[in-house]
Design a protein around this motif. Structure first.
Motif, PDB file in Angstrom:
ATOM      1  N   ARG A   1       0.909  -1.079   0.083  1.00 28.20           N
ATOM      2  CA  ARG A   1      -0.097   0.005   0.032  1.00 28.20           C
ATOM      3  C   ARG A   1       0.685   1.184  -0.042  1.00 28.20           C
ATOM      4  N   LEU A   2       0.280   2.232  -0.421  1.00 31.28           N
ATOM      5  CA  LEU A   2       1.105   3.711  -0.154  1.00 31.28           C
ATOM      6  C   LEU A   2       0.851   4.326   1.032  1.00 31.28           C
ATOM      7  N   SER A   3       2.208   4.557   1.543  1.00 32.17           N
ATOM      8  CA  SER A   3       2.204   5.312   2.849  1.00 32.17           C
ATOM      9  C   SER A   3       1.785   6.876   2.532  1.00 32.17           C
ATOM     10  N   ASP A   4       1.645   7.559   3.676  1.00 29.80           N
ATOM     11  CA  ASP A   4       1.312   8.921   3.586  1.00 29.80           C
ATOM     12  C   ASP A   4       2.412   9.774   3.006  1.00 29.80           C
ATOM     13  N   ALA A   5       3.879   9.221   3.218  1.00 25.66           N
ATOM     14  CA  ALA A   5       4.846   9.947   2.440  1.00 25.66           C
ATOM     15  C   ALA A   5       5.092   9.534   1.027  1.00 25.66           C
ATOM     16  N   GLY A   6       4.157   8.503   0.406  1.00 23.20           N
ATOM     17  CA  GLY A   6       4.267   8.322  -0.840  1.00 23.20           C
ATOM     18  C   GLY A   6       5.278   7.180  -1.315  1.00 23.20           C
ATOM     19  N   THR A   7       5.453   6.153  -0.514  1.00 22.02           N
ATOM     20  CA  THR A   7       6.304   5.002  -0.776  1.00 22.02           C
ATOM     21  C   THR A   7       5.707   3.840  -0.450  1.00 22.02           C
ATOM     22  N   PRO A   8       5.969   2.725  -0.973  1.00 17.55           N
ATOM     23  CA  PRO A   8       5.445   1.161  -0.956  1.00 17.55           C
ATOM     24  C   PRO A   8       5.683   0.703   0.552  1.00 17.55           C
ATOM     25  N   VAL A   9       4.548   0.282   1.224  1.00 20.66           N
ATOM     26  CA  VAL A   9       4.619  -0.350   2.562  1.00 20.66           C
ATOM     27  C   VAL A   9       4.208  -1.837   2.103  1.00 20.66           C
ATOM     28  N   ILE A  10       5.181  -2.699   2.419  1.00 18.60           N
ATOM     29  CA  ILE A  10       4.910  -4.140   1.864  1.00 18.60           C
ATOM     30  C   ILE A  10       3.741  -4.682   3.107  1.00 18.60           C
ATOM     31  N   GLU A  11       2.464  -5.218   2.774  1.00 16.79           N
ATOM     32  CA  GLU A  11       1.723  -5.737   3.444  1.00 16.79           C
ATOM     33  C   GLU A  11       2.436  -7.095   4.302  1.00 16.79           C
ATOM     34  N   GLY A  12       2.042  -7.273   5.386  1.00 19.45           N
ATOM     35  CA  GLY A  12       2.735  -8.309   6.277  1.00 19.45           C
ATOM     36  C   GLY A  12       3.873  -8.064   7.058  1.00 19.45           C
ATOM     37  N   SER A  13       4.609  -7.097   6.531  1.00 19.49           N
ATOM     38  CA  SER A  13       5.904  -6.586   7.283  1.00 19.49           C
ATOM     39  C   SER A  13       5.790  -6.588   8.750  1.00 19.49           C
ATOM     40  N   VAL A  14       6.575  -6.640   9.287  1.00 19.76           N
ATOM     41  CA  VAL A  14       6.670  -6.380  10.984  1.00 19.76           C
ATOM     42  C   VAL A  14       6.569  -4.748  11.190  1.00 19.76           C
ATOM     43  N   ALA A  15       7.356  -3.969  10.520  1.00 19.48           N
ATOM     44  CA  ALA A  15       7.186  -2.492  10.797  1.00 19.48           C
ATOM     45  C   ALA A  15       7.542  -1.697   9.476  1.00 19.48           C
ATOM     46  N   TYR A  16       7.372  -0.651   9.445  1.00 17.54           N
ATOM     47  CA  TYR A  16       7.958   0.236   8.518  1.00 17.54           C
ATOM     48  C   TYR A  16       8.412   1.442   8.953  1.00 17.54           C
ATOM     49  N   VAL A  17       9.516   2.120   8.202  1.00 20.79           N
ATOM     50  CA  VAL A  17      10.040   3.470   8.684  1.00 20.79           C
ATOM     51  C   VAL A  17      10.165   4.433   7.359  1.00 20.79           C
ATOM     52  N   ASP A  18       9.331   5.364   7.135  1.00 15.78           N
ATOM     53  CA  ASP A  18       9.592   6.156   6.206  1.00 15.78           C
ATOM     54  C   ASP A  18      10.461   7.283   6.222  1.00 15.78           C
ATOM     55  N   CYS A  19      11.047   7.662   5.169  1.00 17.15           N
ATOM     56  CA  CYS A  19      12.389   8.405   5.371  1.00 17.15           C
ATOM     57  C   CYS A  19      12.617   9.403   4.402  1.00 17.15           C
ATOM     58  N   VAL A  20      13.285  10.546   4.426  1.00 10.70           N
ATOM     59  CA  VAL A  20      13.775  11.358   3.540  1.00 10.70           C
ATOM     60  C   VAL A  20      15.388  11.373   3.403  1.00 10.70           C
ATOM     61  N   ILE A  21      15.992  10.889   2.147  1.00 12.95           N
ATOM     62  CA  ILE A  21      17.603  11.021   2.382  1.00 12.95           C
ATOM     63  C   ILE A  21      17.962  12.274   2.637  1.00 12.95           C
ATOM     64  N   VAL A  22      18.899  12.424   3.602  1.00 13.50           N
ATOM     65  CA  VAL A  22      19.576  13.743   4.139  1.00 13.50           C
ATOM     66  C   VAL A  22      20.976  13.577   3.764  1.00 13.50           C
ATOM     67  N   ALA A  23      21.575  12.561   3.581  1.00 11.01           N
ATOM     68  CA  ALA A  23      23.008  12.398   3.188  1.00 11.01           C
ATOM     69  C   ALA A  23      23.507  10.987   2.668  1.00 11.01           C
ATOM     70  N   VAL A  24      24.472  11.025   1.658  1.00  9.56           N
ATOM     71  CA  VAL A  24      25.152   9.922   1.242  1.00  9.56           C
ATOM     72  C   VAL A  24      26.558   9.980   1.258  1.00  9.56           C
ATOM     73  N   HIS A  25      27.136   9.044   2.081  1.00  5.58           N
ATOM     74  CA  HIS A  25      28.482   9.098   2.310  1.00  5.58           C
ATOM     75  C   HIS A  25      29.258   7.933   1.452  1.00  5.58           C
ATOM     76  N   ASP A  26      30.241   8.131   0.689  1.00  2.00           N
ATOM     77  CA  ASP A  26      31.103   7.158   0.447  1.00  2.00           C
ATOM     78  C   ASP A  26      31.791   6.403   1.364  1.00  2.00           C
ATOM     79  N   ALA A  27      31.890   4.928   0.991  1.00  6.52           N
ATOM     80  CA  ALA A  27      32.454   4.022   1.960  1.00  6.52           C
ATOM     81  C   ALA A  27      32.998   2.756   1.354  1.00  6.52           C
ATOM     82  N   GLY A  28      34.127   2.966   0.699  1.00  8.64           N
ATOM     83  CA  GLY A  28      34.600   1.724   0.066  1.00  8.64           C
ATOM     84  C   GLY A  28      33.900   1.365  -1.437  1.00  8.64           C
ATOM     85  N   ASP A  29      33.533   0.212  -1.541  1.00  6.16           N
ATOM     86  CA  ASP A  29      32.578  -0.080  -2.159  1.00  6.16           C
ATOM     87  C   ASP A  29      31.123  -0.099  -2.326  1.00  6.16           C
TER      88      ASP A  29
END
Length: 412
Positions: A116-144
């Motif tokens: 189903r679609l969450s309030d934030a507009g992302t897919p929440v998989i039915e039957g999952s234990v929990a979900y965490v909706d997020c917005v990306i605030v940083a991406v760091h390089d870490a090797g490969d």
């Protein structure tokens, strides 16, 4: 959103030692992780997904989480290109099929998976234990890999199911009597499994199926490792799952075991065993030794037995130990039958071969799971020889020796 680069080892003044990739994976594999499916929605409304084992909480104030995708991951590239929103779906113990599908499909990863679609507009998989909706605030390089930091927009627990875990190369969960229980008798077997695992993975990949390792712990058979995925599996493979050591299960241990072990195996049938059952199972070890492996036929009955075993390990109140015992006895005539017909196809459920330890006793059995439908006797013979070769390589890897009287060509 910000980006950054973590300092390389040489930049810290600490020399970077040469550590083999295999050893790195082996050691880090001792640490169990949760399984998360990261989802997003592209501008066309297509649901995107990737399976990760690197999801983690980062900060309480502000509320931040992270996951670490491989730089070369096409799934991560698609999610990043879709925008700055993602949802971390914490997968439940009954959803192994979900994480496998998302991990292996190149496109349409969520096809057939309810969401189903969450309030934030992302897919929440039915039957999952929990979900965490997020917005990306940083991406760091870490090797490969990259470290993706997300600020939490919304989260909730939606199921009381146990989470799915990834441990020592296999999926599992919090099971009664599982590996997580810290059974001291398993420590040595788990060390041996780590040595045998590369050979299991190679066979699973070359045959496009699942290969599992089983240990005998007192009067139980314990699934200690899994590689690949069985196309005939109806219930997910769970590392740590246990079944009783009784005919016809565990026949490889009985075949190369002492007379006392064989009698212990037979005695588990109980007083209700018929003379015909006793005769069949007493002759089974000799047939297994003559072949060099154990064989089980029939998909439907095999699926039912595996389902009963999984449900009992998950404490399903509708399944008791007696129910499982009856289920095991009902499939006994599908194991280690006489010579196979060359003129008809066979539903190959599984083949099992021994891995020997330093004292010449069986320390593990490797089981190769058969393909859907039917196969010819010649195809079974070919798979059996590949399995025996893999078990022999695993025996060498664990420092084992072959019983000369039973494997003269290999032992010599």
């Amino acid at each position: 959103m910000t980006t950054g680069t973590l300092g390389a080892p040489s930049e810290t003044g600490v020399p970077a030692p040469e550590i083999a990739d295999g050893k790195f994976r082996q050691v880090l594999g001792q640490y169990p992780t949760g399984v998360v499916v990261v989802t997003a929605l592209d501008p066309d409304g297509t649901a995107l997904g990737m399976t990760v084992g690197t999801f983690s909480a980062v900060s309480l104030d502000p509320k931040l989480v992270a996951f670490m995708p491989q730089k070369t991951s096409s799934s991560w590239a698609a999610i990043r290109a879709a925008g700055d929103r993602f949802c971390a779906n914490i997968i439940g113990e009954q959803q192994e099929n979900v994480c496998r599908q998302v991990a292996t499909r190149k496109v349409d990863k969520l096809d057939g998976i309810p969401w189903r679609l969450s309030d934030a507009g992302t897919p929440v998989i039915e039957g999952s234990v929990a979900y965490v909706d997020c917005v990306i605030v940083a991406v760091h390089d870490a090797g490969d890999h990259e470290i993706v930091i997300g600020r939490v927009l919304d989260l909730d627990v939606v199921s009381q199911a146990n989470p799915l875990l990834f441990f020592r190369g296999g999926y599992g969960s919090f099971l009664p009597g599982s590996l997580a229980a810290g059974d001291a008798d398993l420590f040595e077997q788990l060390r041996l499994v780590d040595l045998a695992r590369p050979h299991m993975e190679s066979l699973a990949a070359s045959c496009d199926t699942e290969v599992t390792a089983i240990s005998l712990v007192r009067d139980e058979l314990v699934l200690t490792a899994a590689a690949g995925h069985a196309k005939t599996a109806q219930a997910p493979t769970r590392v740590g799952q246990r079944v009783p050591f009784m005919p016809p299960l565990g026949g490889v241990f009985a075949a190369w075991g002492s007379e006392q072990l064989q009698e212990r195996w037979i005695s588990r049938l109980g007083a209700e065993a018929t003379p015909a059952e006793l005769l069949r199972h007493r002759s089974a070890p000799e047939r297994i030794r003559a072949r060099g492996y154990s064989i089980a036929l029939g998909h439907t009955r095999g699926e039912r037995l595996e389902s009963l075993s999984t449900r009992l390990n998950l404490r399903d109140p509708a399944v008791s130990a007696e129910t499982l015992h009856r289920g095991i006895r009902e499939v006994s005539d599908a194991y280690n039958t006489g010579p196979l017909s060359d003129t008809e196809g066979h539903e190959l459920r599984s083949l099992s071969a021994p891995v020997f330890g330093a004292d010449g006793r069986v320390v593990l059995t490797l089981t190769l799971w058969g393909p859907p439908g039917t196969v010819s006797t010649a195809e079974i013979d070919e798979l059996a020889q590949r399995l025996i070769g893999t078990a022999a390589a695993a025996t060498t890897a664990v420092g084992g020796v072959f019983p000369r009287a039973l494997f003269p060509a290999v032992a010599g």
